[in-house]
Structures are given as C-alpha cells and as structure tokens.
Motif scaffolding. Structure first.
Motif, PDB file in Angstrom:
ATOM      1  N   MET A   1       0.842  -1.200   0.000  1.00  0.00           N
ATOM      2  CA  MET A   1       0.000   0.000   0.000  1.00  0.00           C
ATOM      3  C   MET A   1       0.877   1.249   0.000  1.00  0.00           C
ATOM      4  SD  MET A   1      -3.259  -0.659   2.461  1.00  0.00           S
ATOM      5  CE  MET A   1      -2.481  -1.690   3.693  1.00  0.00           C
ATOM      6  N   ALA A  13       0.007   3.662   5.406  1.00  0.00           N
ATOM      7  CA  ALA A  13       0.206   2.472   6.222  1.00  0.00           C
ATOM      8  C   ALA A  13       1.623   2.438   6.774  1.00  0.00           C
ATOM      9  CB  ALA A  13      -0.064   1.217   5.386  1.00  0.00           C
ATOM     10  N   PRO A  33       0.427   1.938  11.962  1.00  0.00           N
ATOM     11  CA  PRO A  33      -0.865   2.369  12.511  1.00  0.00           C
ATOM     12  C   PRO A  33      -1.635   1.273  13.231  1.00  0.00           C
ATOM     13  CG  PRO A  33      -0.880   2.439  10.093  1.00  0.00           C
ATOM     14  CD  PRO A  33       0.529   2.193  10.519  1.00  0.00           C
ATOM     15  N   TRP A  34      -1.366   0.013  12.942  1.00  0.00           N
ATOM     16  CA  TRP A  34      -2.130  -1.066  13.582  1.00  0.00           C
ATOM     17  C   TRP A  34      -1.538  -1.480  14.938  1.00  0.00           C
ATOM     18  CZ3 TRP A  34      -0.389  -1.241   8.515  1.00  0.00           C
ATOM     19  CH2 TRP A  34       0.873  -1.807   8.333  1.00  0.00           C
ATOM     20  N   ASP A  55      -6.573  -9.384  25.551  1.00  0.00           N
ATOM     21  CA  ASP A  55      -6.341  -8.579  24.343  1.00  0.00           C
ATOM     22  C   ASP A  55      -7.651  -8.210  23.633  1.00  0.00           C
ATOM     23  OD1 ASP A  55      -4.431  -7.145  22.936  1.00  0.00           O
ATOM     24  OD2 ASP A  55      -4.138  -8.698  21.421  1.00  0.00           O
ATOM     25  N   HIS A  56      -8.787  -8.305  24.356  1.00  0.00           N
ATOM     26  CA  HIS A  56     -10.089  -7.976  23.758  1.00  0.00           C
ATOM     27  C   HIS A  56     -10.966  -7.112  24.662  1.00  0.00           C
ATOM     28  CE1 HIS A  56      -9.752 -10.364  20.086  1.00  0.00           C
ATOM     29  NE2 HIS A  56      -9.082 -11.225  20.810  1.00  0.00           N
ATOM     30  N   LEU A  75      -7.564  -1.966  23.234  1.00  0.00           N
ATOM     31  CA  LEU A  75      -8.628  -1.662  22.260  1.00  0.00           C
ATOM     32  C   LEU A  75      -8.500  -0.240  21.706  1.00  0.00           C
ATOM     33  CD1 LEU A  75     -11.904  -3.362  23.583  1.00  0.00           C
ATOM     34  CD2 LEU A  75     -10.291  -4.142  21.837  1.00  0.00           C
ATOM     35  N   THR A  76      -7.287   0.259  21.659  1.00  0.00           N
ATOM     36  CA  THR A  76      -7.079   1.573  21.058  1.00  0.00           C
ATOM     37  C   THR A  76      -5.736   1.552  20.350  1.00  0.00           C
ATOM     38  OG1 THR A  76      -7.251   3.946  21.494  1.00  0.00           O
ATOM     39  CG2 THR A  76      -5.963   2.639  23.076  1.00  0.00           C
ATOM     40  N   MET A  80      -3.604   6.918  17.538  1.00  0.00           N
ATOM     41  CA  MET A  80      -4.741   7.780  17.853  1.00  0.00           C
ATOM     42  C   MET A  80      -4.448   8.703  19.034  1.00  0.00           C
ATOM     43  SD  MET A  80      -7.595   4.750  17.524  1.00  0.00           S
ATOM     44  CE  MET A  80      -8.896   5.546  18.467  1.00  0.00           C
TER      45      MET A  80
ATOM     46  N   MET B   1      -4.671  -8.770  12.906  1.00  0.00           N
ATOM     47  CA  MET B   1      -5.261  -7.555  12.321  1.00  0.00           C
ATOM     48  C   MET B   1      -4.665  -7.305  10.940  1.00  0.00           C
ATOM     49  SD  MET B   1      -5.560  -3.756  14.080  1.00  0.00           S
ATOM     50  CE  MET B   1      -5.394  -4.385  15.728  1.00  0.00           C
ATOM     51  N   ARG B   3      -3.456  -5.177   7.589  1.00  0.00           N
ATOM     52  CA  ARG B   3      -2.745  -3.907   7.401  1.00  0.00           C
ATOM     53  C   ARG B   3      -3.726  -2.898   6.823  1.00  0.00           C
ATOM     54  NH1 ARG B   3      -0.297  -6.387  10.895  1.00  0.00           N
ATOM     55  NH2 ARG B   3       1.809  -7.163  10.509  1.00  0.00           N
ATOM     56  N   PHE B   4      -3.625  -1.641   7.233  1.00  0.00           N
ATOM     57  CA  PHE B   4      -4.536  -0.614   6.725  1.00  0.00           C
ATOM     58  C   PHE B   4      -3.835   0.732   6.708  1.00  0.00           C
ATOM     59  CE2 PHE B   4      -5.145  -1.100  11.305  1.00  0.00           C
ATOM     60  CZ  PHE B   4      -4.952   0.196  11.759  1.00  0.00           C
ATOM     61  N   GLY B  31     -13.236   2.984  19.141  1.00  0.00           N
ATOM     62  CA  GLY B  31     -12.558   1.782  18.643  1.00  0.00           C
ATOM     63  C   GLY B  31     -12.847   0.515  19.423  1.00  0.00           C
ATOM     64  N   THR B  32     -13.667   0.595  20.461  1.00  0.00           N
ATOM     65  CA  THR B  32     -13.807  -0.564  21.353  1.00  0.00           C
ATOM     66  C   THR B  32     -14.467  -1.767  20.696  1.00  0.00           C
ATOM     67  OG1 THR B  32     -15.827   0.413  22.283  1.00  0.00           O
ATOM     68  CG2 THR B  32     -13.779   0.783  23.484  1.00  0.00           C
ATOM     69  N   ILE B  35     -11.904  -2.285  16.750  1.00  0.00           N
ATOM     70  CA  ILE B  35     -10.565  -2.878  16.892  1.00  0.00           C
ATOM     71  C   ILE B  35     -10.682  -4.339  17.319  1.00  0.00           C
ATOM     72  CG2 ILE B  35      -8.399  -2.776  18.212  1.00  0.00           C
ATOM     73  CD1 ILE B  35      -8.673   0.284  18.153  1.00  0.00           C
ATOM     74  N   ASP B  36     -11.648  -4.614  18.180  1.00  0.00           N
ATOM     75  CA  ASP B  36     -11.884  -5.992  18.594  1.00  0.00           C
ATOM     76  C   ASP B  36     -12.237  -6.861  17.382  1.00  0.00           C
ATOM     77  OD1 ASP B  36     -12.025  -7.859  20.706  1.00  0.00           O
ATOM     78  OD2 ASP B  36     -14.214  -7.742  20.696  1.00  0.00           O
ATOM     79  N   LYS B  39      -9.185  -7.457  15.261  1.00  0.00           N
ATOM     80  CA  LYS B  39      -8.268  -8.455  15.820  1.00  0.00           C
ATOM     81  C   LYS B  39      -8.710  -9.874  15.480  1.00  0.00           C
ATOM     82  CE  LYS B  39      -6.379  -5.835  19.633  1.00  0.00           C
ATOM     83  NZ  LYS B  39      -6.042  -5.838  21.072  1.00  0.00           N
ATOM     84  N   GLU B  40     -10.017 -10.061  15.316  1.00  0.00           N
ATOM     85  CA  GLU B  40     -10.550 -11.390  14.978  1.00  0.00           C
ATOM     86  C   GLU B  40     -10.686 -11.579  13.469  1.00  0.00           C
ATOM     87  OE1 GLU B  40     -10.741 -13.733  16.926  1.00  0.00           O
ATOM     88  OE2 GLU B  40     -11.149 -13.012  18.956  1.00  0.00           O
ATOM     89  N   THR B  46      -9.730  -1.299   4.746  1.00  0.00           N
ATOM     90  CA  THR B  46      -8.488  -0.930   4.059  1.00  0.00           C
ATOM     91  C   THR B  46      -7.932   0.382   4.602  1.00  0.00           C
ATOM     92  OG1 THR B  46      -9.817   0.198   2.409  1.00  0.00           O
ATOM     93  CG2 THR B  46      -9.086  -2.044   1.890  1.00  0.00           C
TER      94      THR B  46
END
Lengths: 171, 338
Positions: A1, A13, A33-34, A55-56, A75-76, A80, B1, B3-4, B31-32, B35-36, B39-40, B46
């Motif tokens: 990307m 990215a 970013p991830w 992790d959730h 979760l953030t 950000m 997760m 890539r974006f 994001g709660t 993002i969860d 992750k799954e 994108t």
C-alpha cells in the motif's frame, strides 16, 4: 500500500513517529498504525508492567490512564493518541515510595499470582480520581472491568476502600 | 489484524469525503468494537479515518426543548452529564448497566449505535455466518443460542444488538442526525437499526458514506417514572439476556403515556408501540402490565437454548413497569431486583 494525498490528511500504512508523554517523559515511538497502545507500551517502550491478558477488552489487565482517564490499552491504537499523557503502573509509585494503593494491595493481600494487579491498580487510580464510588458495592460495580482469575476480589475491594479513605484524608 | 492506511480527519466534510472515496474505509472513534472485530479478522478495513478530532463531543440544549448529544461524547460523559442525569435518568441508568468503566470511558455515542449486532458465530471466522459472509448459513439457529433473539429474527440470522444505551434511546424516541455527501438528514431511532430479513449483513440504515454527528433527545424525558432492568448471566459486565427500558407519565392514577423497549431479544433495540398503546389510559397495576407484556411477546419464538427468555422477558417487563410506576427505578450498583 502506498500513500495518497486526500482531503483527510494523508492516508498511509507506513511506520510513523508518534509522541506520547509517558509517566512524565516525552517518548517517541516509531510504529505502524495497527500497533495498539498496549503493544506500543510493551514492545516499543519496554514498559511491560501493563499486561496483555485477553487482548479484547474483557479482562482489564491492560488498563492505563490516558489524559487521566482509565481505558483498555488493548482496544485503542497508539497512533490515535499523538500528544496524549499516558500513565502506566510504572508511573504509579516507585520502589521505596509506593503509591497508597500499592501499599494497600500488599497490606490486604489483594493478589495471588499478580498478573491482573497492574491493571487493577491503574483502574483503581482512575476510580478514586472519578470520585463516584463510596460503598463496597459501588467499588465492586465500578471495578467490574478488571477480572482476577485467582479470585482475590474481597481483598481487592478492601484494599481499594482503604486507599480511598487515605486519599480522602490526605492534605 | 489486517494492514490498513490511517489518516486523521479535521472536520465533518473531510471525513465524509474520505469515506465516500473508499467503500471499505471505516471511521474510527473509541474503537472498542471495531478494533476488537479487526483483531478477529471479522472486520478488515483498508483505511481507518480517525474522527476523534472532530468537534462533536458537546452535550447541549436544543431549541426544541430537548438535548443534543454529540456523536463523540463518551458513554461516561453522557451517563454522568448533569442534564442527562436530571432529565433523562433512564438513559444514564442504561449506559451504566452496560460494559465496564474503561470501555465507557473510550466508547462514543455514535459508536455505540454502530457496534455490530453479533453473536459468537459472527466472531468465529472458523464457522459460517450469514452476517459475516452472506449466503454461508446460520449455525446459531440449530446450535448454541442462549444469547440469541426471540423477536424479529429471520431464517438467516438470530443475532442480537447488545447495546443498553440504544434500548433507552429507542424508548425515549431519540433522533439520529447524520451527514453525508449530499448534506444532513435525520433518522428516527426506530428506523435506524434493521431486522435481519434477507440482508443480515446490514445492521443499520445509515448510508455507507454517512457519518453520525449527534443524537437528539425530545423534551419528554420520563424522569419521574422510569426503570432500566437488565438481567444477565453475571451481575455486571455482561450482555443482557433480557433488558427492559420502561417509562411512564400519569394523569392521576391513570397512565397517560408509556414507553417500552427491550434489549438482548432482537437484531435491533426492540421498542413496541402496540404494547405501549395497551398501557395508555389504563390503571398502573399488575393486570395492565401483564397485558402489555403479552402483547409485546405475542410473536416471540424461542430456540433450543433460549426459549427461557420468553418467560424471563414477560417477568422483566412486568417488574420494570412496576418499578417505573412506583418511582423506584432499578439501581445499577445494588443488584437486588425489587
């Protein structure tokens, strides 16, 4: 990307610098970013006091204070939080100068394996700052985002209740 | 997760343009949930458009005599807002019945509406799911379905919308304000979320290129007679098996207006205006409440693991209406149901 200029800034990215104030010091991370805030703290800054449990967002082991507010760092995304003030367990008390919550957890035997404890203490720090819990029932409800699989809950509640009274009578 | 690409939007128009330019881009606020899901690998955007810097955090009075809640106001900010606590305590109570303090501190009002209607199969990419991959089937219908829908489900999906806040917003008849490329529009709360039908992949009627900017509450907040009763498998921090938002106004001993909405029972927050009509003009007593509960549950259908919810819902409706009528709403810290 690749990257592409757009109305909403530049979508990318790529690994980028992100500056956070962590426990009183400005720290620059170079992250994709991830990267979650949790992974940023643990893997890029070496602050492994903040734990990865589920992790959730279900266990609370990753709780940190962002601009004074307790959240689940799993979760953030770190990206950000450019410019934010982060407080982790490493910024709450120090060796030889424990925070009243840390001392209360020891005095009340409020842990067994200890894995959830940093999250419990960060969460309780937020709870006390919020000032909405008065009774043990309210402490239990407002600490419900922090699980303890050893089941030390009665002692955790007692420790927080004690630290809350100390905070109230502090000059 | 996956890539974006990531970018920060600085105003609403910018955010909407960025979304319109890429159908697989997603807004991110608290994001709660997103993002969860990422992750799954259930959500694989994108691009993420970070909307946290948009000026949508305010809670203010409207000219119509109600209150406008900015889409980025956190669940915590709304629940403890002095105006909301005083005028719309049903909304405060519902929010505090949901999630955990950490999640409420991060989660936003708009994001709460847009959390996915879901179940364990939706989250498990190793199983089929019509919501996640249309046409693959619904293993919940003949599988593990304790938390699933008893109202409004289809042969394609029996998942439930897990929000507590949205149940109160449905009962209060809130309005959702949204902005898209062609401007602003309003969506009545009852029309915002969808039933699964043949398109379980769609949870809401929000356009692909639209952004929620605010929620408007009408002037009537039912502050004297309300209750939010949530029943679940543990005392805190769990989704509802059944929840009930009940709100009443009175002319003397007679119910003037009633609101009744359920959570945990359908693909959307389940407000039933026919059941509400069965309460209006009647005395506030057990017989009246039983009649309303029977009306609301007339078409309820249980599955192998959740048929108990029909009786649970009937009792919860009667209890929540009794609490509302008595002016003794369910307290969210004291778990005893009175």
């Amino acid at each position: 990307m690749g990257t592409e200029a757009s109305a909403a800034g530049v979508f990318s990215a790529a690994v980028r610098p992100v500056t956070l104030s962590v426990n009183g010091a400005d720290r620059e991370l170079r992250i994709a970013p991830w990267t979650t805030l949790l992974d940023g703290l643990r893997e890029y800054l070496g602050l492994t006091g903040t734990k990865k449990g589920c992790d959730h967002g279900q266990c609370g082991a990753c709780t940190v204070l962002v601009d004074g507010v307790r959240i689940n760092s799993c979760l953030t995304l770190a990206v950000m939080h450019e410019g934010a003030t982060i407080r982790t367990i490493e910024g709450i008390g120090a060796e030889g100068a424990l925070h009243p919550l840390q001392q209360a957890f020891i005095d009340h035997d409020a842990f067994q394996c200890g894995y959830c404890t940093p999250g419990q203490i960060c969460s309780a720090t937020g709870l006390i700052a919020e000032g909405r819990a008065r009774t043990p029932e309210e402490i239990r409800e407002l600490m419900s985002g922090n699980l303890c699989r050893c089941g030390a809950y009665p002692n955790i509640v007692a420790a927080i209740e004690h630290a809350m009274r100390v905070a109230e009578t502090a000059p | 997760m996956n890539r974006f690409e990531y970018a920060r939007a600085s105003d609403v128009a910018e955010a909407v343009r960025a979304r319109a330019a890429d159908a697989s881009a997603r807004f991110i606020a608290g994001g709660t949930n997103l993002i969860d899901l990422m992750k799954e690998n259930v959500a694989r955007p994108t691009r993420l458009i970070d909307i946290n810097h948009l000026p949508l955090r305010g809670i203010e009075d409207t000219d119509a005599g109600g209150v406008r809640i900015g889409a980025l106001a956190t669940n915590t900010a709304v629940a403890y807002d002095a105006r909301i606590e005083a005028r719309y305590p049903l909304l405060s109570s519902a929010i505090l019945a949901g999630a955990s303090p950490q999640l409420r501190n991060a989660a936003t009002t708009g994001g709460n509406l847009l959390q996915r209607t879901r179940c364990y199969y939706f989250y498990d990419t190793g199983t089929p799911c019509n919501k996640r991959e249309p046409g693959t089937g619904c293993p919940a219908i003949a599988g593990v379905n304790r938390i699933h829908a008893i109202l409004g489900a289809s042969e394609n999906c029996i998942a439930t919308h897990p929000s507590d806040m949205c149940v109160a917003l449905a009962a209060l008849a809130a309005t959702v304000r949204v902005t898209g490329p062609s401007g602003e529009r309003e969506i009545a709360f009852a029309d915002f979320h969808r039933l699964p039908g043949d398109t379980p992949e769609r949870d809401t009627n929000l356009g692909e290129d639209e952004l929620i900017t605010a929620i408007d509450l009408p002037p009537e907040g039912f502050a004297s007679n309300y209750s939010y009763l949530k029943l679940r498998d543990r005392l805190s921090y769990a989704f509802a098996l059944v929840s009930v938002a009940a709100a009443l106004t009175f002319d003397g001993d007679t119910i003037r207006e009633a609101r009744l909405a359920l959570g945990g029972v359908a693909h959307k927050p389940w407000r039933d205006t026919a059941a509400e009509a069965a309460l209006a003009g009647k005395p506030a007593n057990r017989a009246t409440f039983e009649t309303a509960a029977a009306a609301l549950l007339a078409d309820a259908r249980g599955y192998s693991g959740n048929a108990f919810k029909i009786e649970l819902a009937r009792r919860a409706i009667v209890r929540a209406l009794s609490q509302a009528a008595a002016g003794t709403p369910q307290v969210q810290t004291d778990k005893r149901v009175r």
